[in-house]
Design a protein around this motif. Structure first.
Motif, PDB file in Angstrom:
ATOM      1  N   LYS A 123       0.845  -1.204   0.000  1.00  0.00           N
ATOM      2  CA  LYS A 123       0.000   0.000   0.000  1.00  0.00           C
ATOM      3  C   LYS A 123       0.874   1.246   0.000  1.00  0.00           C
ATOM      4  N   ALA A 124       0.360   2.313  -0.577  1.00  0.00           N
ATOM      5  CA  ALA A 124       1.045   3.605  -0.520  1.00  0.00           C
ATOM      6  C   ALA A 124       0.923   4.133   0.906  1.00  0.00           C
ATOM      7  N   ILE A 125       2.024   4.630   1.448  1.00  0.00           N
ATOM      8  CA  ILE A 125       2.021   5.218   2.786  1.00  0.00           C
ATOM      9  C   ILE A 125       2.898   6.462   2.771  1.00  0.00           C
ATOM     10  N   ARG A 126       2.891   7.192   3.847  1.00  0.00           N
ATOM     11  CA  ARG A 126       3.789   8.345   4.001  1.00  0.00           C
ATOM     12  C   ARG A 126       4.601   8.092   5.262  1.00  0.00           C
ATOM     13  N   GLY A 127       5.863   7.701   5.112  1.00  0.00           N
ATOM     14  CA  GLY A 127       6.733   7.432   6.249  1.00  0.00           C
ATOM     15  C   GLY A 127       7.076   8.703   7.008  1.00  0.00           C
ATOM     16  N   GLN A 128       7.539   8.531   8.224  1.00  0.00           N
ATOM     17  CA  GLN A 128       7.974   9.641   9.071  1.00  0.00           C
ATOM     18  C   GLN A 128       9.435   9.976   8.767  1.00  0.00           C
TER      19      GLN A 128
ATOM     20  N   ALA B  48       5.871   3.264   0.405  1.00  0.00           N
ATOM     21  CA  ALA B  48       5.034   2.075   0.178  1.00  0.00           C
ATOM     22  C   ALA B  48       5.501   0.974   1.120  1.00  0.00           C
ATOM     23  N   ALA B  49       4.540   0.171   1.600  1.00  0.00           N
ATOM     24  CA  ALA B  49       4.879  -0.936   2.507  1.00  0.00           C
ATOM     25  C   ALA B  49       3.781  -1.980   2.456  1.00  0.00           C
ATOM     26  N   GLY B  50       4.145  -3.201   2.818  1.00  0.00           N
ATOM     27  CA  GLY B  50       3.162  -4.282   2.841  1.00  0.00           C
ATOM     28  C   GLY B  50       3.842  -5.599   3.142  1.00  0.00           C
ATOM     29  N   LYS B  51       3.163  -6.669   2.817  1.00  0.00           N
ATOM     30  CA  LYS B  51       3.671  -8.020   3.059  1.00  0.00           C
ATOM     31  C   LYS B  51       4.087  -8.636   1.735  1.00  0.00           C
ATOM     32  N   THR B  52       5.169  -9.419   1.791  1.00  0.00           N
ATOM     33  CA  THR B  52       5.612 -10.152   0.613  1.00  0.00           C
ATOM     34  C   THR B  52       6.316 -11.420   1.076  1.00  0.00           C
ATOM     35  N   GLN B  53       6.716 -12.231   0.131  1.00  0.00           N
ATOM     36  CA  GLN B  53       7.372 -13.503   0.446  1.00  0.00           C
ATOM     37  C   GLN B  53       8.441 -13.771  -0.599  1.00  0.00           C
TER      38      GLN B  53
ATOM     39  N   ARG C  57       7.833  -8.178   6.105  1.00  0.00           N
ATOM     40  CA  ARG C  57       7.261  -6.836   5.987  1.00  0.00           C
ATOM     41  C   ARG C  57       8.201  -6.157   4.998  1.00  0.00           C
ATOM     42  N   ALA C  58       7.663  -5.663   3.918  1.00  0.00           N
ATOM     43  CA  ALA C  58       8.466  -5.016   2.880  1.00  0.00           C
ATOM     44  C   ALA C  58       8.228  -3.515   2.917  1.00  0.00           C
ATOM     45  N   GLU C  59       9.313  -2.770   2.841  1.00  0.00           N
ATOM     46  CA  GLU C  59       9.234  -1.313   2.798  1.00  0.00           C
ATOM     47  C   GLU C  59       9.994  -0.833   1.570  1.00  0.00           C
ATOM     48  N   PHE C  60       9.423   0.168   0.894  1.00  0.00           N
ATOM     49  CA  PHE C  60       9.966   0.663  -0.361  1.00  0.00           C
ATOM     50  C   PHE C  60      10.249   2.158  -0.218  1.00  0.00           C
TER      51      PHE C  60
ATOM     52  N   LYS D 124      13.528  -2.782   1.607  1.00  0.00           N
ATOM     53  CA  LYS D 124      13.918  -3.358   2.894  1.00  0.00           C
ATOM     54  C   LYS D 124      12.925  -4.458   3.257  1.00  0.00           C
ATOM     55  N   LEU D 125      13.446  -5.646   3.532  1.00  0.00           N
ATOM     56  CA  LEU D 125      12.623  -6.796   3.894  1.00  0.00           C
ATOM     57  C   LEU D 125      12.946  -7.205   5.321  1.00  0.00           C
ATOM     58  N   SER D 126      11.928  -7.264   6.181  1.00  0.00           N
ATOM     59  CA  SER D 126      12.124  -7.620   7.584  1.00  0.00           C
ATOM     60  C   SER D 126      11.275  -8.838   7.932  1.00  0.00           C
ATOM     61  N   PRO D 127      11.911  -9.987   8.216  1.00  0.00           N
ATOM     62  CA  PRO D 127      11.170 -11.195   8.604  1.00  0.00           C
ATOM     63  C   PRO D 127      11.002 -11.262  10.123  1.00  0.00           C
ATOM     64  N   LYS D 128      10.288 -12.272  10.572  1.00  0.00           N
ATOM     65  CA  LYS D 128      10.235 -12.562  12.002  1.00  0.00           C
ATOM     66  C   LYS D 128      11.629 -13.040  12.420  1.00  0.00           C
ATOM     67  N   LEU D 129      11.971 -12.816  13.689  1.00  0.00           N
ATOM     68  CA  LEU D 129      13.287 -13.214  14.212  1.00  0.00           C
ATOM     69  C   LEU D 129      13.586 -14.685  13.949  1.00  0.00           C
TER      70      LEU D 129
END
Length: 168
Positions: free
Chosen positions: A42-47, A59-64, A71-74, A87-92
């Protein structure tokens, strides 16, 4: 009908067959990344504190990828016209699998890990690869619990041209 089948076949090609990162291109704008994701992003506005290398989170959302969910961030230029960082962040618990998948895909990494001096030294793992065939600089980072910062890992993809300093 043939055009639809061809488009579907192109979407099903493995990520390694394309340049850039998976279903994105470094030339895409934020709106195009959202559309290309099948609306999982989804389109978002980061801080301001969420910027990476001076680029804005738009933009951010879920991917695999490789069986790991993220969690993917663009991150884009301020106008949202060009993608600069994924940036891709998985569970620990998925960090070891992510590290193995990256090594299997790109080979032995360059180890740029650092140890922070303290009463109990803290090691931050940083592994990097340059995937010239796709134009990607790939950096995997893993950190233990540091104060209020939770343990975790993430991987960042960005264009090689932006990762390497210009040569004189």
């Amino acid at each position: 009908m043939r055009l639809a089948l061809l488009a579907t076949a192109l979407l099903l090609l493995p990520a390694a067959a394309r340049a850039d990162w998976a279903w994105t291109s470094w030339t895409m704008g934020a709106d195009t990344v959202v559309k290309a994701s099948g609306r999982s992003v989804k389109a978002i506005r980061g801080q301001p504190g969420q910027r990476v290398n001076g680029w804005d989170l738009l933009a951010a959302g879920k991917t695999q990828q490789d069986g790991v969910k993220f969690r993917a961030e663009f991150f884009f230029d301020p106008a949202g016209q060009q993608l600069h960082v994924v940036k891709l962040s998985p569970k620990l618990t998925d960090c070891p699998a992510l590290r193995q998948a990256l090594t299997a895909r790109y080979g032995a990494p360059k180890d740029e890990s650092i140890t922070l001096p303290s009463s109990r030294p803290i090691r931050i793992t940083v592994l990097t690869w340059r995937d010239s065939s796709h134009g990607d600089f790939v950096a995997y980072s893993e950190n233990p619990i540091i104060g209020a910062l939770k343990a975790g890992c993430f991987v960042r993809y960005r264009p090689i041209a932006e990762a390497d300093p210009p040569t004189a």
